[in-house]
Motif scaffolding. Structure first.
Motif, mmCIF file in Angstrom:
data_model
loop_
_atom_site.group_PDB
_atom_site.id
_atom_site.type_symbol
_atom_site.label_atom_id
_atom_site.label_comp_id
_atom_site.label_asym_id
_atom_site.label_seq_id
_atom_site.Cartn_x
_atom_site.Cartn_y
_atom_site.Cartn_z
ATOM 1 N N TYR A 77 -12.494 2.415 2.745
ATOM 2 C CA TYR A 77 -11.293 1.985 3.464
ATOM 3 C C TYR A 77 -11.672 1.204 4.703
ATOM 4 O O TYR A 77 -12.595 1.591 5.425
ATOM 5 C CB TYR A 77 -10.505 3.244 3.856
ATOM 6 N N LYS A 102 -9.809 -1.498 7.928
ATOM 7 C CA LYS A 102 -8.621 -2.100 8.513
ATOM 8 C C LYS A 102 -8.925 -3.554 8.857
ATOM 9 O O LYS A 102 -9.931 -3.840 9.507
ATOM 10 C CB LYS A 102 -8.206 -1.338 9.785
ATOM 11 N N ILE A 125 -3.547 -2.926 1.099
ATOM 12 C CA ILE A 125 -2.501 -1.908 1.161
ATOM 13 C C ILE A 125 -1.684 -2.126 2.433
ATOM 14 O O ILE A 125 -2.231 -2.345 3.514
ATOM 15 C CB ILE A 125 -3.075 -0.468 1.081
ATOM 16 N N ALA A 126 -0.374 -2.109 2.276
ATOM 17 C CA ALA A 126 0.526 -2.279 3.425
ATOM 18 C C ALA A 126 1.420 -1.045 3.491
ATOM 19 O O ALA A 126 1.022 -0.015 4.025
ATOM 20 C CB ALA A 126 1.331 -3.562 3.278
ATOM 21 N N THR A 143 3.798 2.195 -0.939
ATOM 22 C CA THR A 143 4.721 3.045 -1.705
ATOM 23 C C THR A 143 4.574 2.876 -3.209
ATOM 24 O O THR A 143 4.826 3.810 -3.962
ATOM 25 C CB THR A 143 6.183 2.774 -1.301
ATOM 26 N N LEU A 179 0.077 3.546 -3.999
ATOM 27 C CA LEU A 179 -0.397 4.934 -3.995
ATOM 28 C C LEU A 179 0.165 5.723 -5.174
ATOM 29 O O LEU A 179 -0.525 6.571 -5.757
ATOM 30 C CB LEU A 179 -0.030 5.622 -2.680
ATOM 31 N N ASP A 219 -6.555 -2.186 4.603
ATOM 32 C CA ASP A 219 -5.283 -1.913 5.280
ATOM 33 C C ASP A 219 -4.910 -3.152 6.089
ATOM 34 O O ASP A 219 -5.600 -3.515 7.033
ATOM 35 C CB ASP A 219 -5.471 -0.685 6.177
ATOM 36 N N ASN A 235 -2.021 -3.568 7.742
ATOM 37 C CA ASN A 235 -0.924 -3.320 8.682
ATOM 38 C C ASN A 235 -1.218 -3.813 10.100
ATOM 39 O O ASN A 235 -0.294 -3.964 10.893
ATOM 40 C CB ASN A 235 -0.569 -1.830 8.699
ATOM 41 N N THR A 270 13.742 -2.405 5.421
ATOM 42 C CA THR A 270 14.848 -2.008 6.298
ATOM 43 C C THR A 270 15.074 -3.043 7.388
ATOM 44 O O THR A 270 16.213 -3.446 7.653
ATOM 45 C CB THR A 270 14.554 -0.640 6.944
ATOM 46 N N LEU A 324 11.920 4.802 1.402
ATOM 47 C CA LEU A 324 11.017 3.776 0.858
ATOM 48 C C LEU A 324 11.226 2.433 1.552
ATOM 49 O O LEU A 324 10.262 1.714 1.849
ATOM 50 C CB LEU A 324 11.228 3.633 -0.647
ATOM 51 N N ARG A 325 12.467 2.089 1.848
ATOM 52 C CA ARG A 325 12.726 0.800 2.509
ATOM 53 C C ARG A 325 12.135 0.764 3.919
ATOM 54 O O ARG A 325 11.819 -0.303 4.431
ATOM 55 C CB ARG A 325 14.234 0.517 2.560
ATOM 56 N N ASN A 326 12.003 1.934 4.547
ATOM 57 C CA ASN A 326 11.375 1.979 5.865
ATOM 58 C C ASN A 326 9.887 1.653 5.804
ATOM 59 O O ASN A 326 9.282 1.292 6.818
ATOM 60 C CB ASN A 326 11.536 3.367 6.500
ATOM 61 N N LYS A 327 9.284 1.820 4.661
ATOM 62 C CA LYS A 327 7.832 1.646 4.518
ATOM 63 C C LYS A 327 7.494 0.360 3.750
ATOM 64 O O LYS A 327 6.519 -0.319 4.069
ATOM 65 C CB LYS A 327 7.277 2.852 3.759
#
Lengths: 316, 207
Positions: A6, A8, A28-29, A32, A35, A50, A52, A76, A103-106
């Motif tokens: 992993y 970043k 990976i962002a 959902t 994973l 990652d 993000n 979201t 899920l929409r939050n992530k």
């Protein structure tokens, strides 16, 4: 889940370079979808990057009156953005028709485009699937298979899976453009019409992205106005994938644009079908679904698509 | 590893067995020596308390909370983001803790059901669930309560839902809005009507 290393990334360019440097790497962002698939060992990355921390989480206005949506903007945040609600409301409608609040939050803008099919045979590792294991065969087209949810057009003998996104259907009707960066540092702007692939003999490739290439943003052209709506028909009232969905932009003179979800391996739109909008739903669907090859179980989607559009047109 | 504590669930068994049974793909020569699964250190706050862990990269936030920090109020239902039992708050937003890696939460502020109230000082949403009998077996309840609190905040923040009419007007707290926004939390006992009553009461009290 298989073990993985992993790291970043702090920029999109660095992420793309890292992906090119590791065989079997994945970005990976929100994670959902990835994973979920890693737990089932459908996805088996040996290295996760990652993304993000790459700063791609802003929505900005473009010089021509459009919007540039960063790859990491959460579903979201995109649905709630006042500019989107006012100028591109079909996008908000499509986003809130998908998934759950959690899920929409992530989930991110780029990840939503890159999510994998929910074909039950793709998910069942005991069944042959050409998308999961190229050359294995397509259990969804075997005798007695459950194909109710699956595709009716744009499909092939190798794969009849659909693309599950609602957001992408709205982006298709809005003529969005996907911006990317390659491991070599070059950028590409890919019209969303060309972004997702039809399966042909290589259903394992969902999109035209090249190895290591990373989405950085999705741009929307300036607002086109009109009445905008998204009608999603599904087996539950909420938190279910579409059997059929319709994104519609209708101008006061009766012209407009139509795209379908739930029927094809990509958001499904044809210019010749758009041109039939003044002539009603049956005329549109005669063009839009010309060449459809449904199974006995999902032939109802042809009727359903016409009725879903007719319902939207009746709303005025 | 943490997930081996659930041998009764097939997927967890497979997860636990993978490092022993599968060749390490990072060793091109396929030597007999197995590398230890990669680990990463991560620091976040849970209910205001700083916590530092070094975890197998595969550890979800849910497993970190339950198996490493022994905060078992957050439940594991489906482990695939479908049931909502693992719902907790990260930096003020509700998420499925089962679909997020612990190592991706460095610096985050995490809030679980243990952080919102105690038996002697219930959070208003907890009290409303008790008053309205918003549960039967109780397994989904921590996730329901975490989601319910977020739903009210999301409506107040003007975040639209599939049940929202005018996208440019203020959003009203209606039964339809609450039901739609709670669709990511499943209750096998079917306590939905009472859950709706509990959320409605808290929303009205806060209005």
């Amino acid at each position: 889940m298989r073990a993985f290393s992993y790291e970043k990334a702090t920029s999109a360019e660095a992420a793309a370079r890292a992906a090119a440097a590791h065989d079997g790497a994945r970005f990976i962002a929100g994670g959902t979808n990835l994973l979920d698939l890693m737990k089932l060992e459908i996805e088996t990355p040996v290295h996760l990057i990652d993304v993000n921390g790459t700063g791609l989480d802003q929505i900005t206005e473009t010089a021509d009156g459009g919007l540039r949506i960063g790859a990491l903007v959460r579903n979201t945040a995109l649905a709630a953005d006042p500019r989107v609600r006012a100028g591109w409301p079909v996008l908000t409608r499509a986003l809130v028709a998908g998934a759950s609040g959690q899920l929409r939050n992530k989930a991110t803008t780029a990840g939503n485009l890159l999510q994998r099919t929910r074909c039950p045979y793709f998910y069942d590792t005991a069944q042959p699937c050409n998308k999961r294991s190229p050359g294995a065969g397509c259990a969804a087209q075997s005798a007695g298979a459950f194909s109710r949810q699956l595709g009716i057009i744009g499909i092939s003998d190798a794969c009849i899976a659909t693309h599950p996104s609602d957001m992408a259907v709205a982006m298709r009707v809005l003529d969005a453009v996907v911006e990317t960066v390659t491991p070599e540092g070059e950028t590409r702007a890919i019209p969303i019409a060309d972004f997702h692939r039809l399966p042909g003999d290589t259903p394992e490739q969902d999109s035209v992205l090249r190895p290591g290439e990373m989405i950085t943003a999705v741009t929307l052209p300036a607002p086109v106005g009109g009445a905008q709506a998204y009608h999603k028909v599904r087996d539950r009232a909420s938190y279910a994938f579409a059997l059929v969905s319709v994104a519609l932009i209708r101008q006061p003179d009766g012209t407009g644009r139509v795209a379908l979800g739930g029927v094809a391996p990509k958001p499904w739109r044809r210019a010749e079908a758009d041109a039939e909008l003044p002539n009603g739903a049956a005329a549109v669907m005669a063009r839009l679904l010309d060449g459809a090859r449904p199974t006995d179980e999902n032939a109802f989607k042809i009727t359903l698509a016409e009725r879903a559009l007719a319902a939207l047109l009746a709303e005025g | 590893m943490s997930t081996s504590m659930h041998p009764d669930i097939r997927r967890h068994t497979r997860t636990a067995a993978a490092p022993q049974g599968a060749p390490d793909p990072r060793r091109a020569g396929g030597t007999a020596v197995q590398a230890a699964p990669p680990k990463t250190a991560v620091t976040f706050t849970v209910n205001g308390t700083p916590r530092t862990l070094t975890v197998d990269n595969r550890t979800t936030l849910l497993d970190a909370l339950r198996e490493h920090l022994h905060l078992t109020g957050t439940k594991k239902g489906c482990d695939h983001g479908q049931c909502g039992a693992c719902t907790c708050s990260v930096n003020g937003a509700r998420i499925n803790a089962c679909l997020s890696l612990a190592v991706m939460h460095d610096g985050d502020a995490i809030e679980t059901i243990e952080g919102i109230g105690t038996p002697d000082a219930l959070d208003p949403m907890q009290a409303a669930f008790v008053k309205h009998d918003g549960f039967q077996c109780g397994y989904c309840t921590p996730g329901q309560i975490q989601s319910a609190r977020a739903v009210i905040d999301e409506i107040r923040a003007g975040i639209p839902s599939h049940a929202t009419g005018d996208l440019t007007a203020a959003i009203e707290i209606t039964d339809a809005e609450i039901r739609e926004r709670m669709s990511g939390n499943i209750c096998r006992c079917g306590a939905y009507a009472n859950i709706l009553a509990a959320i409605t009461e808290v929303a009205e009290d806060r209005a």
